[in-house]
Design a protein around this motif. Sequence first.
Motif, PDB file in Angstrom:
ATOM      1  N   PHE A 654       0.839  -1.201   0.000  1.00  0.00           N
ATOM      2  CA  PHE A 654       0.000   0.000   0.000  1.00  0.00           C
ATOM      3  C   PHE A 654       0.874   1.252   0.000  1.00  0.00           C
ATOM      4  O   PHE A 654       1.877   1.329   0.714  1.00  0.00           O
ATOM      5  CB  PHE A 654      -0.905   0.022   1.238  1.00  0.00           C
ATOM      6  CG  PHE A 654      -1.684   1.303   1.390  1.00  0.00           C
ATOM      7  CD1 PHE A 654      -2.830   1.529   0.631  1.00  0.00           C
ATOM      8  CD2 PHE A 654      -1.244   2.303   2.262  1.00  0.00           C
ATOM      9  CE1 PHE A 654      -3.548   2.714   0.765  1.00  0.00           C
ATOM     10  CE2 PHE A 654      -1.958   3.483   2.388  1.00  0.00           C
ATOM     11  CZ  PHE A 654      -3.117   3.690   1.635  1.00  0.00           C
ATOM     12  N   SER A 655       0.463   2.232  -0.820  1.00  0.00           N
ATOM     13  CA  SER A 655       1.200   3.507  -0.851  1.00  0.00           C
ATOM     14  C   SER A 655       0.206   4.630  -1.156  1.00  0.00           C
ATOM     15  O   SER A 655      -0.811   4.419  -1.806  1.00  0.00           O
ATOM     16  CB  SER A 655       2.308   3.479  -1.899  1.00  0.00           C
ATOM     17  OG  SER A 655       1.735   3.338  -3.201  1.00  0.00           O
ATOM     18  N   SER A 656       0.554   5.791  -0.670  1.00  0.00           N
ATOM     19  CA  SER A 656      -0.275   6.973  -0.913  1.00  0.00           C
ATOM     20  C   SER A 656       0.622   8.196  -0.857  1.00  0.00           C
ATOM     21  O   SER A 656       1.609   8.228  -0.111  1.00  0.00           O
ATOM     22  CB  SER A 656      -1.384   7.077   0.139  1.00  0.00           C
ATOM     23  OG  SER A 656      -2.092   8.286  -0.020  1.00  0.00           O
ATOM     24  N   LYS A 657       0.297   9.213  -1.677  1.00  0.00           N
ATOM     25  CA  LYS A 657       1.108  10.441  -1.666  1.00  0.00           C
ATOM     26  C   LYS A 657       0.814  11.282  -0.430  1.00  0.00           C
ATOM     27  O   LYS A 657       1.525  12.247  -0.157  1.00  0.00           O
ATOM     28  CB  LYS A 657       0.866  11.237  -2.935  1.00  0.00           C
ATOM     29  CG  LYS A 657      -0.580  11.663  -3.158  1.00  0.00           C
ATOM     30  CD  LYS A 657      -0.707  12.409  -4.473  1.00  0.00           C
ATOM     31  CE  LYS A 657      -2.162  12.808  -4.733  1.00  0.00           C
ATOM     32  NZ  LYS A 657      -2.306  13.547  -6.010  1.00  0.00           N
ATOM     33  N   PHE A 658      -0.252  10.913   0.290  1.00  0.00           N
ATOM     34  CA  PHE A 658      -0.593  11.631   1.520  1.00  0.00           C
ATOM     35  C   PHE A 658      -0.141  10.838   2.738  1.00  0.00           C
ATOM     36  O   PHE A 658      -0.250   9.607   2.769  1.00  0.00           O
ATOM     37  CB  PHE A 658      -2.101  11.863   1.606  1.00  0.00           C
ATOM     38  CG  PHE A 658      -2.665  12.644   0.453  1.00  0.00           C
ATOM     39  CD1 PHE A 658      -2.397  14.006   0.330  1.00  0.00           C
ATOM     40  CD2 PHE A 658      -3.435  12.013  -0.508  1.00  0.00           C
ATOM     41  CE1 PHE A 658      -2.915  14.724  -0.730  1.00  0.00           C
ATOM     42  CE2 PHE A 658      -3.947  12.720  -1.577  1.00  0.00           C
ATOM     43  CZ  PHE A 658      -3.689  14.085  -1.700  1.00  0.00           C
ATOM     44  N   TYR A 659       0.368  11.569   3.757  1.00  0.00           N
ATOM     45  CA  TYR A 659       0.717  10.891   4.998  1.00  0.00           C
ATOM     46  C   TYR A 659      -0.556  10.460   5.725  1.00  0.00           C
ATOM     47  O   TYR A 659      -0.666   9.331   6.201  1.00  0.00           O
ATOM     48  CB  TYR A 659       1.559  11.813   5.877  1.00  0.00           C
ATOM     49  CG  TYR A 659       1.833  11.234   7.254  1.00  0.00           C
ATOM     50  CD1 TYR A 659       2.666  10.129   7.423  1.00  0.00           C
ATOM     51  CD2 TYR A 659       1.228  11.783   8.389  1.00  0.00           C
ATOM     52  CE1 TYR A 659       2.907   9.582   8.680  1.00  0.00           C
ATOM     53  CE2 TYR A 659       1.452  11.252   9.649  1.00  0.00           C
ATOM     54  CZ  TYR A 659       2.287  10.144   9.782  1.00  0.00           C
ATOM     55  OH  TYR A 659       2.506   9.597  11.022  1.00  0.00           O
TER      56      TYR A 659
END
Length: 756
Positions: A654-659
Amino acid sequence: MSAQKKRNFQIEAFKHRVVVDPKYAEKTWKILEHAIHEIYNHNASGLSFEELYRAGSLVFQAQFIKIIELQNVIKLGNAYNMVLHKFGEKLYSGLVSTMTSHLKDIAKSIEAAQGPLFLEELNRKWTDHNKALQMIRDILMYMDRTFIPSTHKTPVHELGLNLWRDNIVRSDKIQSRLQDILLELVQKERTGEVINRGLMRNIIKMLMDLGSSVYQEDFEKPFLDVSADFYRGESQQFIECCDCGDYLKKAEKRLNEEIDRVSHYLDLKSEAKITNVVDTEMIESHMNRLVHMENSGLVNMLVDDKYEDLGRMFGLFRRVPNGLLLIRDVMTSHLRETGKQLVTDPERLKDPVDFVQRLLDEKDKHDKIINLAFNNDKTFQNALNSSFEYFINLNPRSPEFISLFVDDKLRRGLKGVSEEDVEIVLDKVMMLFRYLQEKDVFEKYYKQHLAKRLLSGKTVSDDAERSLIVKLKTECGYQFTSKLEGMFTDMKTSQDTMKAFYAAVGAELAEGPTLAVQVLTTGSWPTQSGTTCNLPPEILGVCNKFRTFYLGTHTGRRLSWQTNMGTADLKATFGKGQKHELNVSTYQMCILMLFNNADQLTYREIEQATEIPAPDLKRCLQSLACVKGKNVLRKDPMSKEIGEDDTFLFNDKFSSKFYKVKIGTVVAQKESEPEKQETRQRVEEDRKPQIEAAIVRIMKARRVLDHNNIVTEVTKQLQSRFLPNPVVIKKRIESLIEREFLERDKVDRKLYRYLA
């Protein structure tokens, strides 16, 4: 002077007879007759008006002497009386015959004039006659003031007008010719030709000066008849070749032309009559066809926002009987049909926010039409309101959808919007709210949605929330909003409670999770008495400490955790050490915390470990594993639906540009069918005590009442909140009879008596 005795003055008769030369009157008349001839022949400059006035006066001074001696005359016989009247009659009859003679000559001159010279000659001779008449009246002023009133004869000026009327205007060779020429000139002007309006004004004024009956009979009546024929034919021609908008423009143009014509050369009293002809022939005779005209009638104007055409139709139709009623009825029919399609279209019901926005757009559209085109007419506003009330209540889910619309706006839709614009949106919502017949259903949904906004801290503005509650309170009273206001009170009290909690036991919780508790008053909040899920041990310990603290400071209270309404922030570490803060619901937190001790879990294992109700569990897993960009779990097999045999794994990739990542619960905005039934059931249960209370209030005041009147009175009392079903009212009456609040009359079973 007032003290002095008033003296009564008395004019006494002459002691001696006054003898007047019998030939004197004849001589005097010859002088006057000559003067009248000279005036008509435009030779008045050589006359001495003072001498003529004296000559006219002397005749009547002689008379006046005889009048003073009237008492003696009666004694001596009738001879003086005959002489007296002979003088007056001679002068008056001589005046009549002399003027008549001149007017007959004038008539021949006018008759001889051809073409356009006819009216000019008539106008010139009329002007001359008026000047002559003024001079003659001045000469005979003494006769006008003495002899004529005493003998009830026609005054000199009026006599001159009457003689002109009889010898000129109504002469055989002038009357019909004059009428035809005047009507012909009006016709020419209607077809675009330029006419001499000044000459027309003078001739029409002449007819008016001769008396209203002359103007009406010799011109106005035939003018109105010819006009009716003209506009009847023209309107028929227009209706066949023009669309509705163009026809109305032509009708308005003709109406304005007639008003302009009246102002320039007709009697102002003719305006109402000629405009009535235009209204009747051009509007009233064709209004049904105009309103329903295909591709251009009223409905097309409403759909296409043709404000100018609609305003013109309103202005013209209001002039005729039932014109506005026809427009209003067609508009109402169109509105109801359009609204019915809107609220019953399955496609449009899929998005509640869009559904309500369409209602507001439709309302704004027709408000603008009524404002710009219909002069803000109250009857049209009432028709608009009744139409909206009709079709909004055709959809039983309208209360829920309006509440969802409010929820959407107060969550995110009004972000960054000015206070004025927020108020405008809230006022529009209140407008739709007023149309609802089941306001208590709206209250039920609104309370649920408000609770979620307050507990999740997702409301755009507390001021906006409170403003709407104030509006609801103004509309429905304190009882409607008391619980809503209690929810805000609980939120404030909870903040103070948490400060006290951390001040008391904060040191013990330094290493543990941070807890924020909202203590909700039972009854004010739409809490659900569901089974509490199993909280993770880390959370459970903090919750127990809070319970101990709260119950230690508040005696006689019970706490029940509403885990279905809470949220949590979790710090999670994924593959390659990537860290994120996940904002999730309490149920989602319970699921994710299980993966601290296991790499994969089946649906049944998760269900057993958390004891989350199955519908909620499936929605939570769907939002954690099936939403792109939010899928912190992986599901096997991959599909959008959650099955009881599915297996779930922690998603290392899982990855997201938002923390910070917010993972909402996948849930339809609208209620599911079982939820809808449950809400409806709760609403029906809440209505029972309200209906019973209304029945008791009515019966307490009336003591004895029949069944139909009770139903009517109860409906009247409760219609501001909902429309009670007569069947339900009957059941509540039966219940009150069983509990001995009421009893049936022993003779008439439809009659009820109140038992104190």
